[in-house]
Scaffold this active site. Structure first.
Site, PDB file in Angstrom:
ATOM      1  N   GLY A  72       1.824  -6.526  -9.551  1.00 41.37           N
ATOM      2  CA  GLY A  72       1.320  -6.297 -10.900  1.00 41.37           C
ATOM      3  C   GLY A  72       2.426  -5.846 -11.828  1.00 41.37           C
ATOM      4  O   GLY A  72       3.610  -6.152 -11.638  1.00 41.37           O
ATOM      5  N   GLY A  73       2.039  -5.084 -12.849  1.00 42.18           N
ATOM      6  CA  GLY A  73       3.007  -4.623 -13.839  1.00 42.18           C
ATOM      7  C   GLY A  73       4.111  -3.781 -13.224  1.00 42.18           C
ATOM      8  O   GLY A  73       5.173  -3.590 -13.830  1.00 42.18           O
TER       9      GLY A  73
ATOM     10  N   GLY B 241      31.449 -29.333 -24.399  1.00 43.64           N
ATOM     11  CA  GLY B 241      30.899 -28.011 -24.704  1.00 43.64           C
ATOM     12  C   GLY B 241      31.132 -27.051 -23.551  1.00 43.64           C
ATOM     13  O   GLY B 241      31.307 -25.840 -23.754  1.00 43.64           O
ATOM     14  N   ALA B 242      31.151 -27.606 -22.335  1.00 42.53           N
ATOM     15  CA  ALA B 242      31.335 -26.741 -21.175  1.00 42.53           C
ATOM     16  C   ALA B 242      32.734 -26.112 -21.170  1.00 42.53           C
ATOM     17  O   ALA B 242      32.927 -24.997 -20.685  1.00 42.53           O
ATOM     18  CB  ALA B 242      31.077 -27.522 -19.895  1.00 42.53           C
TER      19      ALA B 242
HETATM   20  C1  HXC Z   1      -4.536   4.088  -4.542  1.00 40.63           C
HETATM   21  C2  HXC Z   1      -3.850   2.850  -2.751  1.00 40.63           C
HETATM   22  C3  HXC Z   1      -3.394   1.834  -3.596  1.00 40.63           C
HETATM   23  C4  HXC Z   1      -3.531   2.028  -5.004  1.00 40.63           C
HETATM   24  C5  HXC Z   1      -2.999   1.238  -1.593  1.00 40.63           C
HETATM   25  N1  HXC Z   1      -3.605   2.433  -1.511  1.00 40.63           N
HETATM   26  N2  HXC Z   1      -2.871   0.847  -2.844  1.00 40.63           N
HETATM   27  N3  HXC Z   1      -4.408   3.959  -3.218  1.00 40.63           N
HETATM   28  N4  HXC Z   1      -4.106   3.167  -5.430  1.00 40.63           N
HETATM   29  N5  HXC Z   1      -3.093   1.129  -5.874  1.00 40.63           N
HETATM   30  C6  HXC Z   1      -3.903   3.191  -0.305  1.00 40.63           C
HETATM   31  C7  HXC Z   1      -4.976   2.565   0.567  1.00 40.63           C
HETATM   32  O1  HXC Z   1      -6.246   2.964   0.159  1.00 40.63           O
HETATM   33  C8  HXC Z   1      -4.605   3.138   1.928  1.00 40.63           C
HETATM   34  O2  HXC Z   1      -5.064   4.469   2.009  1.00 40.63           O
HETATM   35  C9  HXC Z   1      -3.100   3.199   1.892  1.00 40.63           C
HETATM   36  O3  HXC Z   1      -2.762   3.182   0.507  1.00 40.63           O
HETATM   37  C10 HXC Z   1      -2.433   2.045   2.560  1.00 40.63           C
HETATM   38  O4  HXC Z   1      -2.991   0.840   2.065  1.00 40.63           O
HETATM   39  P1  HXC Z   1      -3.454  -0.344   3.012  1.00 40.63           P
HETATM   40  O5  HXC Z   1      -4.266  -1.265   2.192  1.00 40.63           O
HETATM   41  O6  HXC Z   1      -4.060   0.218   4.253  1.00 40.63           O
HETATM   42  O7  HXC Z   1      -2.057  -0.984   3.415  1.00 40.63           O
HETATM   43  P2  HXC Z   1      -1.707  -2.533   3.642  1.00 40.63           P
HETATM   44  O8  HXC Z   1      -2.740  -3.169   4.496  1.00 40.63           O
HETATM   45  O9  HXC Z   1      -0.298  -2.558   4.128  1.00 40.63           O
HETATM   46  O10 HXC Z   1      -1.778  -3.219   2.198  1.00 40.63           O
HETATM   47  C11 HXC Z   1      -0.887  -2.810   1.194  1.00 40.63           C
HETATM   48  C12 HXC Z   1      -1.327  -3.413  -0.145  1.00 40.63           C
HETATM   49  C13 HXC Z   1      -2.819  -3.083  -0.404  1.00 40.63           C
HETATM   50  C14 HXC Z   1      -1.115  -4.921  -0.115  1.00 40.63           C
HETATM   51  C15 HXC Z   1      -0.411  -2.834  -1.216  1.00 40.63           C
HETATM   52  O11 HXC Z   1      -2.993  -1.681  -0.217  1.00 40.63           O
HETATM   53  C16 HXC Z   1      -3.268  -3.428  -1.773  1.00 40.63           C
HETATM   54  O12 HXC Z   1      -3.572  -4.603  -2.068  1.00 40.63           O
HETATM   55  N6  HXC Z   1      -3.346  -2.418  -2.634  1.00 40.63           N
HETATM   56  C17 HXC Z   1      -3.837  -2.578  -3.992  1.00 40.63           C
HETATM   57  C18 HXC Z   1      -2.788  -3.259  -4.800  1.00 40.63           C
HETATM   58  C19 HXC Z   1      -3.207  -3.338  -6.244  1.00 40.63           C
HETATM   59  O13 HXC Z   1      -4.060  -4.183  -6.605  1.00 40.63           O
HETATM   60  N7  HXC Z   1      -2.695  -2.410  -7.020  1.00 40.63           N
HETATM   61  C20 HXC Z   1      -2.935  -2.395  -8.430  1.00 40.63           C
HETATM   62  C21 HXC Z   1      -1.999  -3.417  -9.016  1.00 40.63           C
HETATM   63  S1  HXC Z   1      -2.108  -3.438 -10.730  1.00 40.63           S
HETATM   64  P3  HXC Z   1      -5.398   5.175   3.399  1.00 40.63           P
HETATM   65  O14 HXC Z   1      -5.961   6.486   2.996  1.00 40.63           O
HETATM   66  O15 HXC Z   1      -6.358   4.285   4.105  1.00 40.63           O
HETATM   67  O16 HXC Z   1      -4.112   5.312   4.137  1.00 40.63           O
HETATM   68  C22 HXC Z   1      -0.952  -2.365 -11.168  1.00 40.63           C
HETATM   69  C23 HXC Z   1      -0.843  -2.222 -12.608  1.00 40.63           C
HETATM   70  C24 HXC Z   1       0.466  -1.603 -12.929  1.00 40.63           C
HETATM   71  O17 HXC Z   1      -0.292  -1.781 -10.399  1.00 40.63           O
HETATM   72  C25 HXC Z   1       0.670  -1.831 -14.377  1.00 40.63           C
HETATM   73  C26 HXC Z   1       1.962  -1.263 -14.813  1.00 40.63           C
HETATM   74  C27 HXC Z   1       2.249  -1.681 -16.208  1.00 40.63           C
END
Ligand code: HXC
Length: 544
Positions: free
Chosen positions: A199-200, A434-435
């Site tokens: 994401g961002g 040009g290069a």
């Molecule tokens: C809170 C999160 C989290 C998040 C993961 N966790 N992402 N907690 N906020 N964004 C937590 C899980 O609940 C889990 O907690 C632990 O971290 C490990 O995650 P898993 O899913 O078990 O690990 P894995 O299977 O390795 O997968 C990793 C992952 C997946 C691919 C990153 O966790 C995932 O898809 N997360 C969400 C990603 C996402 O959509 N983020 C938002 C993106 S948008 P426990 O307690 O079970 O250990 C964004 C906007 C930013 O970021 C904008 C900026 C401008």
């Protein structure tokens, strides 16, 4: 506070002045109990999200945040700050999930004996997700880095914005982005992607100067494969979409890849060895200016006289830089141009070289972007630029035109024109059209321009030129092919050599190839104290 004494209760919380004064009678400030409490708190902070999640991190083939920092820094030099910071959120169960240090480890240490700041996201704490507290920690070390003029290294391993914290997390990202932008060109900023960056969250790395990705474990994308499938129907794996190989060779987002984390941090340390700590310093000069192995005579034999034949320009680079030691940047992206760092006479230089081994070293969109960004980095951080020219021109075709080769090619002209660091160019074989202008020509404020005696400098190659200017004469000849060959030879003899340019002063000298290394080192030394400037302005408007 004047005259008062503050202290610590046994549970580590701060006492009031009076309470502290009265407890002085019963316990020393150096009591074993307080020290033991501190040690316990620190040990707990070291565990991040706990032993179970550390094991899970290892089972994913990843090091922990602290292990990564140990690999980055000289042994025993890392000093952590903010190890006791916790988030203050309470929604969605976060009040029951507080970990000292939260989801990032921050601090500073020495790399090759020089101070560097760093942060490492800790995936064991809520997936390394960015909380408001974590963003404050990151911003603090970024501010320290800029105020002290030191590089900053960010190690990314995060599930992105902490979902439970909502807009506070987005606010945190924005605070980091603006710091990345303001630090750009002030201190070197380096990113390591050693886990997810989705994401961002990818935009902080993207603003930094160099991105390293660790193969298999590092992935970057704006939207993951599930969203891609839902929106476009395309089926693609995490690795194919955002893995190290994809970003190193196709998108150009990654500058370096490494097979594992240890190799990655070695590369980061090596890159830092070429860079000054900030934009007011010169790059660190090394005592060692060993001539490369191989002998000076062999250099000319590497480059075939026939301008249509390929060769690997990295072999030429190896023969002219100290110890043959060259660190290519963007190695797998736009391989028709080579850029990277080396030392000449002990001093770091940035090298830009057309790569005849790939599509004859033609300039296209990606090559222009790659070289322009590198030239601008070198200029921002006082790294002299050595350009090795052997270029047939810009890539023709609708794909390049529609992709904006005009706009992208212009970036390279802009980058060379605005650069005020010492600029040395050597034409190895051909420089057409040009290069010729783009590749650090004299006219683009280059300081020392040299050529080998076989260099061809012209508006275009002899074949193309004769076809344009002698079309009727060739068609009218009894033997058109023999006439074409005769005219090509005539053109080559008259124009396609370095002496016309040298007679005008566009070239400073024509050199024996065997003299290449000493000639470039002499030129670099001559320009060592160069001072140049550009008209005052808020900023230019590079054709992005
Ligand atoms: C809170 C999160 C989290 C998040 C993961 N966790 N992402 N907690 N906020 N964004 C937590 C899980 O609940 C889990 O907690 C632990 O971290 C490990 O995650 P898993 O899913 O078990 O690990 P894995 O299977 O390795 O997968 C990793 C992952 C997946 C691919 C990153 O966790 C995932 O898809 N997360 C969400 C990603 C996402 O959509 N983020 C938002 C993106 S948008 P426990 O307690 O079970 O250990 C964004 C906007 C930013 O970021 C904008 C900026 C401008």
């Amino acid at each position: 506070m004047a005259g008062g004494l503050r202290g610590c209760r046994e549970d580590g919380t701060i006492t009031s002045d009076n309470e502290a004064a009265s407890s002085q009678t019963t316990q020393s400030i150096l009591s074993d109990t307080l020290r033991a409490a501190l040690r316990e708190r620190r040990a707990q902070a070291q565990l991040g999200g706990g032993q179970r999640r550390i094991e899970a991190q290892r089972s994913r083939g990843k090091l922990t945040a602290r292990e990564r920092l140990d690999k980055l820094f000289d042994p025993g030099t890392f000093v952590e700050i903010d190890a006791f910071v916790t988030h203050r959120a309470v929604d969605l169960g976060l009040d029951r999930q507080r970990f000292p240090g939260d989801s990032v480890v921050t601090g500073s240490g020495l790399v090759n004996g020089r101070q560097v700041f760093a942060y490492a996201q800790d995936f064991t704490v809520l997936g390394g997700s960015l909380s408001e507290a974590a963003s404050l920690k990151i911003c603090k070390v970024m501010d320290h880095a800029v105020r002290t003029g030191c590089p900053i290294v960010g190690i990314n391993d995060s599930g992105g914005a902490r979902i439970q914290e909502g807009v506070d997390s987005l606010h945190g990202y924005a605070e980091i982005f603006v710091r990345n932008t303001l630090a750009s060109g002030v201190v070197p900023q380096i990113t390591v992607i050693a886990g997810p960056a989705a994401g961002g969250a990818v935009y902080s790395p993207a603003i930094t100067d160099f991105i390293f990705m660790v193969e298999s474990i590092g992935q970057m994308y704006i939207t993951g494969p599930d969203v891609v499938r839902a929106v476009t129907g395309e089926q693609i794996s995490h690795e194919e979409l955002g893995g190290a190989a994809s970003h190193a060779s196709r998108s150009g987002v990654a500058h370096f890849t490494a097979p594992d984390e240890a190799a990655c941090f070695d590369q980061v340390r090596r890159l830092l060895s070429y860079l000054p700590s900030n934009n007011t310093e010169s790059p660190p000069v090394s005592e060692n200016d060993d001539p490369p192995a191989g002998g000076e005579e062999s250099i000319a034999r590497l480059v075939p006289a026939d301008p249509s034949q390929g060769y690997d320009v990295q072999d030429v680079i190896s023969l002219i830089v100290d110890g043959g030691d060259f660190l290519p940047v963007h190695h797998a992206f736009a391989p028709n141009i080579v850029v990277g760092f080396a030392r000449m006479g002990g001093a770091p230089v940035g090298i830009v070289a057309n790569q005849a081994a790939h599509v004859a070293g033609v300039l296209d969109i990606d090559a222009s972007d790659k070289a322009a960004r590198f030239v601008r980095f070198c200029d921002a951080f006082n790294v002299p630029i050595v350009t090795l020219v052997d270029v047939p021109g810009f890539m023709p075709g609708s794909a390049q035109e529609y992709g904006g080769i005009i706009r992208h090619g212009a970036k390279l002209i802009y980058a060379y024109s605005e650069a005020t660091v010492p600029k040395i160019a050597l034409i190895l074989r051909k420089a057409y059209g040009g290069a010729y202008i783009v590749m650090s020509s004299k006219e683009l404020r280059s300081d020392v321009n040299l050529a080998w005696p076989g260099a061809e400098i012209a508006v275009m190659g002899p074949e193309g030129a004769v076809n344009v200017i002698s079309r009727r004469e060739i068609a009218a000849a009894d033997d058109p092919e023999a006439k074409r060959a005769e005219l090509i030879e005539e053109y080559r003899g008259q124009f396609a050599n370095p002496y016309v340019a040298a007679s005008r002063g566009y070239l400073d000298d024509v050199i024996d190839p065997a003299d290449t290394r000493p000639a470039i080192i002499r030129a670099l030394r001559m320009m060592e104290n160069k001072v140049d400037s550009s008209p005052p302005r808020k900023h230019g408007n590079i054709p992005l």
